[in-house]
Design a protein around this motif. Structure first.
Motif, PDB file in Angstrom:
ATOM      1  N   ASP A   1       0.822  -1.216   0.000  1.00  0.00           N
ATOM      2  CA  ASP A   1       0.000   0.000   0.000  1.00  0.00           C
ATOM      3  C   ASP A   1       0.853   1.263   0.000  1.00  0.00           C
ATOM      4  N   VAL A   2       1.953   1.230   0.731  1.00  0.00           N
ATOM      5  CA  VAL A   2       2.868   2.383   0.732  1.00  0.00           C
ATOM      6  C   VAL A   2       3.551   2.500  -0.624  1.00  0.00           C
ATOM      7  N   ALA A   3       3.949   1.356  -1.191  1.00  0.00           N
ATOM      8  CA  ALA A   3       4.598   1.363  -2.505  1.00  0.00           C
ATOM      9  C   ALA A   3       3.674   1.942  -3.568  1.00  0.00           C
ATOM     10  N   ALA A   4       2.383   1.646  -3.450  1.00  0.00           N
ATOM     11  CA  ALA A   4       1.425   2.196  -4.413  1.00  0.00           C
ATOM     12  C   ALA A   4       1.359   3.712  -4.320  1.00  0.00           C
ATOM     13  N   GLU A   5       1.463   4.235  -3.106  1.00  0.00           N
ATOM     14  CA  GLU A   5       1.412   5.680  -2.900  1.00  0.00           C
ATOM     15  C   GLU A   5       2.730   6.368  -3.231  1.00  0.00           C
ATOM     16  N   ALA A   6       3.840   5.736  -2.842  1.00  0.00           N
ATOM     17  CA  ALA A   6       5.145   6.399  -2.943  1.00  0.00           C
ATOM     18  C   ALA A   6       5.997   5.904  -4.102  1.00  0.00           C
ATOM     19  N   GLY A   7       5.520   4.903  -4.828  1.00  0.00           N
ATOM     20  CA  GLY A   7       6.326   4.314  -5.898  1.00  0.00           C
ATOM     21  C   GLY A   7       6.786   5.312  -6.946  1.00  0.00           C
ATOM     22  N   GLU A   8       5.880   6.176  -7.379  1.00  0.00           N
ATOM     23  CA  GLU A   8       6.227   7.167  -8.397  1.00  0.00           C
ATOM     24  C   GLU A   8       7.255   8.166  -7.858  1.00  0.00           C
ATOM     25  N   GLN A   9       7.073   8.568  -6.620  1.00  0.00           N
ATOM     26  CA  GLN A   9       8.023   9.504  -6.013  1.00  0.00           C
ATOM     27  C   GLN A   9       9.406   8.864  -5.897  1.00  0.00           C
ATOM     28  N   MET A  10       9.417   7.584  -5.490  1.00  0.00           N
ATOM     29  CA  MET A  10      10.685   6.864  -5.372  1.00  0.00           C
ATOM     30  C   MET A  10      11.351   6.737  -6.735  1.00  0.00           C
ATOM     31  N   ALA A  11      10.569   6.399  -7.754  1.00  0.00           N
ATOM     32  CA  ALA A  11      11.118   6.257  -9.103  1.00  0.00           C
ATOM     33  C   ALA A  11      11.702   7.588  -9.589  1.00  0.00           C
TER      34      ALA A  11
END
Length: 172
Positions: A83-93
């Motif tokens: 769930d966190v990856a779904a929210e922050a994945g784009e920011q991390m990328a």
């Protein structure tokens, strides 16, 4: 509050990071990462003006590259729940892409410094500026998401606390 300089977490309301002493950003504006750019621009200008030798400049580039690779490794090692990856994945990328762009800029500067190519140095500086913009865009998105989450928690917490107080007493 998250320090954008060292990544340490300090108590909310703190003006400075408890770990590195840098000023902490305010909630009003997302912080901009300009310090890393300055650490590259100043030595590049000094090298172009003949104030730094090529080995001295190469040492500066080596230090920046090592710091960026450490940040990239740290960022890549963060484990997130789905769930966190779904929210922050784009920011991390975006953050990873920004660091990789920085590494590309350093490579351009390194090659240009070997042959004292002024146009190559300018191209490397331009790449570094674009990398900085990309990191700032990622940070701004992260900052907005963080504050939206915080606002949601601040709005929901009193309701949850009241609901807990309104629970009937336990009969066990």
């Amino acid at each position: 509050m998250l320090c954008v300089n060292c990544g340490a977490v300090s108590a909310d309301g703190s003006a400075q990071c408890a770990s590195c002493g840098q000023p902490l950003p305010t909630a009003a504006l997302p912080p901009r990462l300009e310090q890393g750019l300055r650490k590259l621009l100043d030595p590049t200008e000094q090298f172009a003006a003949g104030q730094l030798t090529q080995p001295e400049y190469a040492h500066v580039l080596d230090q920046r590259e090592a710091a960026l690779r450490a940040q990239l490794e740290q960022l890549s090692s963060i484990e997130m729940t789905p769930d966190v990856a779904a929210e922050a994945g784009e920011q991390m990328a975006m953050g990873v892409a920004g660091i990789q762009a920085w590494l590309g800029a350093i490579q351009t500067l390194r090659l240009a410094s070997l042959v004292r190519d002024a146009a190559g140095l300018q191209a490397g500086v331009q790449q570094a500026r674009l990398a900085c913009d990309l990191l700032n865009a990622a940070l701004t998105r992260n900052w907005k998401a963080w504050h939206e989450l915080r606002q949601s928690v601040e709005e929901t917490l009193p309701q949850l606390q009241q609901a807990i107080r309104d629970l009937p007493p336990s009969t066990s």
